[in-house]
Motif scaffolding. Structure first.
Motif, PDB file in Angstrom:
ATOM      1  N   GLY A   1       0.814  -1.211   0.000  1.00  0.00           N
ATOM      2  CA  GLY A   1       0.000   0.000   0.000  1.00  0.00           C
ATOM      3  C   GLY A   1       0.847   1.261   0.000  1.00  0.00           C
ATOM      4  N   LYS A   2       0.170   2.389   0.011  1.00  0.00           N
ATOM      5  CA  LYS A   2       0.824   3.704  -0.025  1.00  0.00           C
ATOM      6  C   LYS A   2       1.218   4.110   1.400  1.00  0.00           C
ATOM      7  N   PHE A   3       2.520   4.375   1.596  1.00  0.00           N
ATOM      8  CA  PHE A   3       3.025   4.666   2.935  1.00  0.00           C
ATOM      9  C   PHE A   3       2.680   6.091   3.365  1.00  0.00           C
ATOM     10  N   HIS A   4       2.222   6.209   4.632  1.00  0.00           N
ATOM     11  CA  HIS A   4       2.002   7.503   5.269  1.00  0.00           C
ATOM     12  C   HIS A   4       2.474   7.408   6.712  1.00  0.00           C
ATOM     13  N   MET A   5       2.887   8.546   7.252  1.00  0.00           N
ATOM     14  CA  MET A   5       3.135   8.638   8.689  1.00  0.00           C
ATOM     15  C   MET A   5       2.216   9.710   9.267  1.00  0.00           C
ATOM     16  N   VAL A   6       1.578   9.391  10.387  1.00  0.00           N
ATOM     17  CA  VAL A   6       0.679  10.351  11.038  1.00  0.00           C
ATOM     18  C   VAL A   6       1.479  11.560  11.494  1.00  0.00           C
ATOM     19  N   GLY A   7       0.982  12.744  11.199  1.00  0.00           N
ATOM     20  CA  GLY A   7       1.664  13.985  11.531  1.00  0.00           C
ATOM     21  C   GLY A   7       1.488  14.398  12.986  1.00  0.00           C
ATOM     22  N   ARG A   8       2.081  15.531  13.317  1.00  0.00           N
ATOM     23  CA  ARG A   8       2.143  16.004  14.708  1.00  0.00           C
ATOM     24  C   ARG A   8       0.762  16.196  15.327  1.00  0.00           C
ATOM     25  N   GLN A   9      -0.238  16.560  14.537  1.00  0.00           N
ATOM     26  CA  GLN A   9      -1.579  16.813  15.066  1.00  0.00           C
ATOM     27  C   GLN A   9      -2.411  15.545  15.239  1.00  0.00           C
ATOM     28  N   GLY A  10      -1.844  14.398  14.855  1.00  0.00           N
ATOM     29  CA  GLY A  10      -2.564  13.141  15.021  1.00  0.00           C
ATOM     30  C   GLY A  10      -3.572  12.896  13.921  1.00  0.00           C
ATOM     31  N   GLY A  11      -4.281  11.785  14.045  1.00  0.00           N
ATOM     32  CA  GLY A  11      -5.265  11.432  13.037  1.00  0.00           C
ATOM     33  C   GLY A  11      -6.242  10.400  13.546  1.00  0.00           C
ATOM     34  N   LEU A  12      -7.222  10.079  12.714  1.00  0.00           N
ATOM     35  CA  LEU A  12      -8.266   9.120  13.073  1.00  0.00           C
ATOM     36  C   LEU A  12      -8.428   8.088  11.969  1.00  0.00           C
ATOM     37  N   LEU A  13      -8.690   6.846  12.381  1.00  0.00           N
ATOM     38  CA  LEU A  13      -9.169   5.822  11.467  1.00  0.00           C
ATOM     39  C   LEU A  13     -10.640   5.583  11.792  1.00  0.00           C
ATOM     40  N   ILE A  14     -11.484   5.651  10.777  1.00  0.00           N
ATOM     41  CA  ILE A  14     -12.934   5.685  11.012  1.00  0.00           C
ATOM     42  C   ILE A  14     -13.657   4.754  10.055  1.00  0.00           C
ATOM     43  N   ASN A  15     -14.667   4.053  10.591  1.00  0.00           N
ATOM     44  CA  ASN A  15     -15.700   3.435   9.759  1.00  0.00           C
ATOM     45  C   ASN A  15     -17.029   3.612  10.479  1.00  0.00           C
ATOM     46  N   ASP A  16     -18.066   2.897  10.065  1.00  0.00           N
ATOM     47  CA  ASP A  16     -19.404   3.119  10.635  1.00  0.00           C
ATOM     48  C   ASP A  16     -19.498   2.719  12.104  1.00  0.00           C
ATOM     49  N   THR A  17     -18.611   1.856  12.559  1.00  0.00           N
ATOM     50  CA  THR A  17     -18.729   1.342  13.927  1.00  0.00           C
ATOM     51  C   THR A  17     -17.510   1.637  14.801  1.00  0.00           C
ATOM     52  N   LYS A  18     -16.475   2.236  14.224  1.00  0.00           N
ATOM     53  CA  LYS A  18     -15.228   2.383  14.971  1.00  0.00           C
ATOM     54  C   LYS A  18     -14.574   3.728  14.687  1.00  0.00           C
ATOM     55  N   GLN A  19     -13.960   4.293  15.724  1.00  0.00           N
ATOM     56  CA  GLN A  19     -13.153   5.495  15.568  1.00  0.00           C
ATOM     57  C   GLN A  19     -11.914   5.337  16.439  1.00  0.00           C
ATOM     58  N   LEU A  20     -10.746   5.354  15.804  1.00  0.00           N
ATOM     59  CA  LEU A  20      -9.503   5.072  16.507  1.00  0.00           C
ATOM     60  C   LEU A  20      -8.547   6.244  16.346  1.00  0.00           C
ATOM     61  N   ALA A  21      -8.172   6.868  17.477  1.00  0.00           N
ATOM     62  CA  ALA A  21      -7.229   7.988  17.456  1.00  0.00           C
ATOM     63  C   ALA A  21      -5.808   7.459  17.386  1.00  0.00           C
ATOM     64  N   LEU A  22      -5.004   8.036  16.494  1.00  0.00           N
ATOM     65  CA  LEU A  22      -3.625   7.603  16.288  1.00  0.00           C
ATOM     66  C   LEU A  22      -2.658   8.716  16.680  1.00  0.00           C
ATOM     67  N   CYS A  23      -1.526   8.327  17.256  1.00  0.00           N
ATOM     68  CA  CYS A  23      -0.547   9.313  17.702  1.00  0.00           C
ATOM     69  C   CYS A  23       0.463   9.621  16.603  1.00  0.00           C
ATOM     70  N   HIS A  24       1.108  10.744  16.766  1.00  0.00           N
ATOM     71  CA  HIS A  24       2.166  11.177  15.860  1.00  0.00           C
ATOM     72  C   HIS A  24       3.223  10.083  15.711  1.00  0.00           C
ATOM     73  N   GLY A  25       3.650   9.853  14.484  1.00  0.00           N
ATOM     74  CA  GLY A  25       4.680   8.849  14.229  1.00  0.00           C
ATOM     75  C   GLY A  25       4.150   7.492  13.839  1.00  0.00           C
ATOM     76  N   THR A  26       2.840   7.286  13.961  1.00  0.00           N
ATOM     77  CA  THR A  26       2.245   6.017  13.537  1.00  0.00           C
ATOM     78  C   THR A  26       2.412   5.845  12.035  1.00  0.00           C
ATOM     79  N   LYS A  27       2.859   4.665  11.622  1.00  0.00           N
ATOM     80  CA  LYS A  27       3.103   4.395  10.206  1.00  0.00           C
ATOM     81  C   LYS A  27       1.960   3.566   9.639  1.00  0.00           C
ATOM     82  N   LEU A  28       1.444   4.008   8.501  1.00  0.00           N
ATOM     83  CA  LEU A  28       0.299   3.362   7.869  1.00  0.00           C
ATOM     84  C   LEU A  28       0.593   3.058   6.411  1.00  0.00           C
ATOM     85  N   TYR A  29       0.026   1.973   5.926  1.00  0.00           N
ATOM     86  CA  TYR A  29       0.026   1.669   4.491  1.00  0.00           C
ATOM     87  C   TYR A  29      -1.426   1.656   4.054  1.00  0.00           C
TER      88      TYR A  29
END
Length: 257
Positions: A75-103
């Motif tokens: 997949g396409k590589f991303h790193m969560v930035g200093r302000q953080g981020g969320l992973l969301i679907n209809d039933t879940k919301q997950l807060a991610l901290c700075h430095g988290t690596k995602l594909y």
């Protein structure tokens, strides 16, 4: 081999298979590891990026085979930035901290083991060529973050977790512990030759490296000690003005860029 991926924002990595055991580090969401030994409540793992070992509680990860893992890494590589981020679907919301690596997929979706979540949030903007101009600003954003033994995030961090995290934002990989980081890089022979971003290492009475900090200039260091703080440093070590004494004895300075 059997592999696993952490599916919670930030979980403890313990020395032994018990909640009361020392937290030697933390595992961030999306981090991949080899499964070494699976017990009823705990699993022994080796983190793939750093070879770090420990025990993670069952239920905090999902198991992958090699094909599933490779499909994720394609997949396409991303790193969560200093302000953080969320992973969301209809039933879940997950807060991610700075430095988290995602594909992620091209649609910015995290998709693994049947789970699909859309990413919304900040993306780390830095590249390696910006290290010398931007590292001080990023490190200073962590000022007053509380110290946490084994911590790796803005919610609590230790000295080597701090240097490892800040460096990772510039695509520079460091080992987990201070003594391991000190084994890498080029030695800076004189205080007068220090540049921004160099790492200074400090030892204890037995000569074992136990502390690390990031140099902001030739005589100013930012490091995690009770909290992420800024202190003066000279050839003897870190001088803590609040304590009116040297708190750490300088051993060596290393440069990685």
């Amino acid at each position: 081999m059997n592999y696993g991926i952490c599916t919670l924002a930030l979980v403890p990595l313990r020395l032994e298979q018990a909640h009361r055991s020392e937290m030697v580090s933390q595992v961030l969401f999306g981090e991949l590891f080899e499964i070494l030994d699976k017990q009823p409540d705990w699993t022994s793992i080796r983190l793939l990026e750093t070879d770090y070992l420990g025990w993670i509680q069952n239920g905090q990860f999902v198991q992958l085979d090699e094909e599933e893992m490779q499909r994720y890494l394609d997949g396409k590589f991303h790193m969560v930035g200093r302000q953080g981020g969320l992973l969301i679907n209809d039933t879940k919301q997950l807060a991610l901290c700075h430095g988290t690596k995602l594909y992620l997929t091209d649609e910015n979706v995290w998709h693994i083991a049947g789970d699909k979540l859309s990413y919304q949030g900040d993306i780390n903007p830095y590249i390696r060529n910006q290290f010398k101009t931007e590292i001080a600003q990023l490190a200073l954003a962590y000022k007053d973050t509380p110290y946490l033994w084994g911590g790796r995030s803005q919610w609590g961090i230790d000295c080597s977790g701090f240097s490892q995290l800040i460096y990772s934002c510039f695509d520079l990989s460091l080992p987990r512990d201070a003594y391991q980081q000190a084994e890498m890089g080029q030695t800076v022979d004189f205080i007068s030759e220090i540049k921004v971003g160099d790492l200074a290492f400090f030892d204890n009475a037995e000569g074992r490296i136990t502390h690390v900090g990031i140099m902001l200039d030739r005589d100013t260091i930012i490091h995690a000690s009770a909290k992420v703080r800024i202190d003066r440093m000279d050839s003897e070590g870190i001088f803590n003005q609040e304590l009116n004494r040297y708190s750490h004895r300088l051993r060596i300075i290393k440069r990685y860029v």
